[in-house]
Design an enzyme around this catalytic site. Structure first.
Site, PDB file in Angstrom:
ATOM      1  N   CYS A 250     -32.532  12.292  -5.046  1.00  0.00           N
ATOM      2  CA  CYS A 250     -31.205  11.685  -4.958  1.00  0.00           C
ATOM      3  C   CYS A 250     -30.573  11.615  -6.342  1.00  0.00           C
ATOM      4  O   CYS A 250     -31.262  11.393  -7.345  1.00  0.00           O
ATOM      5  CB  CYS A 250     -31.335  10.279  -4.368  1.00  0.00           C
ATOM      6  SG  CYS A 250     -29.768   9.399  -4.206  1.00  0.00           S
TER       7      CYS A 250
ATOM      8  N   ARG B 208     -32.069   9.058   2.790  1.00  0.00           N
ATOM      9  CA  ARG B 208     -30.750   8.703   2.262  1.00  0.00           C
ATOM     10  C   ARG B 208     -29.694   9.011   3.311  1.00  0.00           C
ATOM     11  O   ARG B 208     -29.484  10.165   3.685  1.00  0.00           O
ATOM     12  CB  ARG B 208     -30.455   9.498   0.982  1.00  0.00           C
ATOM     13  CG  ARG B 208     -29.027   9.304   0.433  1.00  0.00           C
ATOM     14  CD  ARG B 208     -28.827   7.895  -0.056  1.00  0.00           C
ATOM     15  NE  ARG B 208     -27.557   7.734  -0.757  1.00  0.00           N
ATOM     16  CZ  ARG B 208     -26.524   7.029  -0.288  1.00  0.00           C
ATOM     17  NH1 ARG B 208     -26.597   6.471   0.922  1.00  0.00           N
ATOM     18  NH2 ARG B 208     -25.427   6.881  -0.999  1.00  0.00           N
TER      19      ARG B 208
ATOM     20  N   TYR C 179     -20.575  11.405  -6.953  1.00  0.00           N
ATOM     21  CA  TYR C 179     -21.600  12.306  -7.456  1.00  0.00           C
ATOM     22  C   TYR C 179     -21.093  13.102  -8.657  1.00  0.00           C
ATOM     23  O   TYR C 179     -21.256  14.321  -8.744  1.00  0.00           O
ATOM     24  CB  TYR C 179     -22.115  13.215  -6.337  1.00  0.00           C
ATOM     25  CG  TYR C 179     -22.747  12.434  -5.217  1.00  0.00           C
ATOM     26  CD1 TYR C 179     -23.852  11.611  -5.471  1.00  0.00           C
ATOM     27  CD2 TYR C 179     -22.243  12.471  -3.923  1.00  0.00           C
ATOM     28  CE1 TYR C 179     -24.438  10.869  -4.452  1.00  0.00           C
ATOM     29  CE2 TYR C 179     -22.823  11.720  -2.900  1.00  0.00           C
ATOM     30  CZ  TYR C 179     -23.915  10.930  -3.170  1.00  0.00           C
ATOM     31  OH  TYR C 179     -24.494  10.193  -2.172  1.00  0.00           O
TER      32      TYR C 179
ATOM     33  N   HIS D 198     -21.875  -4.153   4.100  1.00  0.00           N
ATOM     34  CA  HIS D 198     -20.854  -4.980   3.457  1.00  0.00           C
ATOM     35  C   HIS D 198     -20.869  -6.434   3.912  1.00  0.00           C
ATOM     36  O   HIS D 198     -20.010  -7.209   3.495  1.00  0.00           O
ATOM     37  CB  HIS D 198     -19.474  -4.373   3.701  1.00  0.00           C
ATOM     38  CG  HIS D 198     -19.336  -3.015   3.098  1.00  0.00           C
ATOM     39  ND1 HIS D 198     -19.252  -2.807   1.749  1.00  0.00           N
ATOM     40  CD2 HIS D 198     -19.331  -1.788   3.661  1.00  0.00           C
ATOM     41  CE1 HIS D 198     -19.163  -1.516   1.501  1.00  0.00           C
ATOM     42  NE2 HIS D 198     -19.212  -0.877   2.652  1.00  0.00           N
TER      43      HIS D 198
ATOM     44  N   HIS E  52       0.832  -1.200   0.000  1.00  0.00           N
ATOM     45  CA  HIS E  52       0.000   0.000   0.000  1.00  0.00           C
ATOM     46  C   HIS E  52       0.868   1.252   0.000  1.00  0.00           C
ATOM     47  O   HIS E  52       1.852   1.335   0.729  1.00  0.00           O
ATOM     48  CB  HIS E  52      -0.908   0.002   1.239  1.00  0.00           C
ATOM     49  CG  HIS E  52      -1.900   1.106   1.230  1.00  0.00           C
ATOM     50  ND1 HIS E  52      -1.682   2.307   1.848  1.00  0.00           N
ATOM     51  CD2 HIS E  52      -3.120   1.204   0.645  1.00  0.00           C
ATOM     52  CE1 HIS E  52      -2.719   3.101   1.657  1.00  0.00           C
ATOM     53  NE2 HIS E  52      -3.608   2.448   0.925  1.00  0.00           N
TER      54      HIS E  52
END
Length: 576
Positions: A291, A241, A429, A167, A143
């Site tokens: 949204c 949301r 977005y 998840h 990493h």
């Protein structure tokens, strides 16, 4: 000492990576590095790689959430195009058959104290999940941030899974097993969660009619058939949301305040809610909130995108009341100036990730200062104080723009020469052309979504529904809306695949400018055949004579935003 919470963002440009569960070379095999090929998900983070034999493999990194992986993947494609690849396929261990985290006979046994000793590169980085112990050291070493990726290791990943329950998917958990090195000592499996409260346990109760897309964090939409029943969407069934747990603000404690910073910190304010209400005249605006990913499920029919599977109900219309943002900015020294074109207003919310990084975005200063822009700091929705789900005690309302700019639980405003540097502003977005995918995207080449394009939806009947005709006609109802304050001037409906079009009746009053609210429409159209499937198309035209494109394939983008093509449904029709 190693923290138990497995969380840490690493930032570099668009990289905001939270340490998650990464790929461990299968037991009894040697590994080489090869180039990677990938794609990202806002809900589960999928990468695709080639193994040593050229076979496509699916790699899922269960990081700290949707907010991080797009930037991580972009950085890796540009800087470190390497991943572990299996050199000895015959020795690969199949791990998907067993339940993730279950006790596995024959593996070494480790105590939680032993796991805790492996919390840095020199000792190796271990984590635990239920009965399993996992060594994720190989990824740490490659990493770019090195050990900066860690705020803590050597502990259970379950607190992390508790916060990001979205998840907990079979594919992610099964993949984690490829890092398995042993079992926890029996009896220690639940220690990690023994004193760990569910961060979502204090979330508010919701109306059961909402169509839930994810429970943790909570995301749900309004059934579309209810949207057209009222010009104003009732608060209790207004779409929700969230990215994180819902903040619980107690105004009586005196802890809540809004910080407002002008051109520099000499021009600043710190207001509690009562001060905001008394110092600035209240202003009301009726505005639709949508949204960015509304109707994403339709775009997914073309090709899968990455994001919540929204239908057409991530949209609502409400009356908002609060102080004009313009008035507050004037109080900290901001004036009307041509220079405003180069400035931005940044907003921070109280909803934060586990590293205390808030949800944060920005809008152009010109929008904030526009006397006709109607940007307000809202403390009421539909005549009542904001509910917790909708931003209590304060949210910014930015009419005509995507919902991503309407920051809830507002706690900080800053005027800046630069946009917000948050992930949400820089690496989410945004929209790209249909040929751009996660392995070639450069987020810096696209502006953040602000004003929304024109859209329309058939709300009643719904796709797949059986419809009774009355006098050979089908009754249709829906909504239409355009961003930027552009009113809807026409809604066209077709029941013969676009060969002929009918003009729908606009139910609600329309203004050609400063039209922040939606417009409901209805039509009663003749259908020639019964007992067969009829396809209904709808498109809207706004006051700028912008209209919707015909197909989602022309709008498809990897993030699944701005899904505003014709809305098309199929219904079975028969005489009443």
């Amino acid at each position: 000492m190693c923290s138990q919470m497995l969380i840490n963002p690493f930032r570099k440009g668009c990289v905001i990576f939270s340490k998650g569960l990464t790929r461990r070379p299968p037991a009894n095999s040697s590994w080489i590095r090869t180039s990677s090929h990938g794609t990202q998900s806002s809900n589960s983070h999928d990468f695709h790689e080639k193994d040593g034999y050229g076979n496509s493999r699916r790699l899922t990194i269960a990081g700290l959430g949707a907010i991080t992986v797009a930037g991580l993947y972009y950085y890796y494609k540009k800087n470190i195009p390497t991943v572990w690849a299996h050199e000895n396929k015959e020795n690969e261990v199949t791990t998907t058959a067993r339940e993730p985290g279950s006790f596995v006979e024959g593996l070494p046994i480790y105590s939680s104290d032993e796991v805790a000793k492996h919390c840095n590169e020199s000792t190796g980085v271990w984590i635990s999940y239920k009965s399993g112990v996992y060594d994720i050291t190989p990824f740490i070493k490659m990493h770019p941030g090195g050990n900066k990726i860690l705020l803590g290791a050597g502990g259970s990943v379950e607190p992390f899974w508790s916060l990001y329950a979205i998840h907990q998917q079979p594919g992610i958990l099964a993949l984690m097993e490829e890092y398995r090195i042993g079992n926890l000592t029996k009896g220690e499996e639940h220690l990690a969660m023994a004193n760990m409260d569910d961060p979502y346990a204090n979330d508010p109760r919701r109306h059961p009619v909402l169509v839930v897309r994810t429970k943790k964090p909570f995301n749900a939409e309004t059934p579309t058939s209810l949207l057209v029943e009222s010009f104003i969407t009732p608060t209790d069934i207004f779409y929700v949301r969230h990215h994180f747990p819902v903040p619980d603000v107690d105004l009586s404690s005196g802890d809540y305040s809004l910080e407002v910073i002008g051109l520099d910190e000499k021009y600043s304010l710190n207001l509690n809610l009562d001060q905001l209400k008394t110092a600035y005249a209240p202003h009301s605006v009726t505005a639709a909130l949508q949204c960015s990913g509304n109707r994403r499920s339709e775009m997914n029919r073309v090709k899968p995108t990455k994001g919540l599977e929204w239908g057409q109900g991530a949209m609502g219309n409400a009356v908002w009341k609060g102080a004009r943002l313009r008035d507050v900015l004037l109080a900290v020294g901001i004036t009307d100036s041509d220079e405003n074109e180069n400035w931005h207003v940044r907003f921070d919310g109280l909803d934060t990730d586990p590293t205390s990084a808030p949800y944060a975005i920005s809008i152009p200063l010109t929008k904030a200062m526009d006397p006709r822009g109607d940007v307000i700091l809202a403390y009421e929705m539909n005549g009542e104080p904001l509910t917790r789900d909708h931003g209590f005690p304060l949210r910014v309302v930015v009419p005509g723009t995507t919902g991503a700019r309407w920051v809830k639980w507002l706690t900080r405003i800053e005027v800046s020469r630069n946009e917000s540097d948050s992930h949400w502003q820089q690496c989410d977005y945004k929209s790209f052309n249909p040929s751009t995918d996660w392995d070639k995207v450069d987020f810096s080449t696209a502006p953040a979504i602000q004003e929304m394009p024109v859209t329309s939806v058939v709300c009643d009947p719904q796709n797949g529904e059986k419809v009774k005709l009355k006098d050979g006609k089908i009754k249709l109802r829906g909504y239409a809306w355009s961003g930027g304050g552009r009113g809807i001037v026409r809604v066209d409906v077709s029941v013969d695949l676009g060969k002929t079009w009918h003009v729908a009746e606009l139910v609600d009053p329309v203004k050609l400018s400063k039209q922040w609210a939606w417009t409901r429409w209805q039509a009663n159209l003749p259908v020639q055949t019964t007992g067969q499937e009829t396809e209904v198309w709808v498109r809207a035209v706004d006051s700028g004579y912008n209209t919707q494109p015909e197909g989602m394939e022309h709008l498809w983008n990897m993030r699944g935003v701005l899904a505003v093509a014709y809305h098309k449904i199929k219904v079975s029709v028969e005489e009443n």
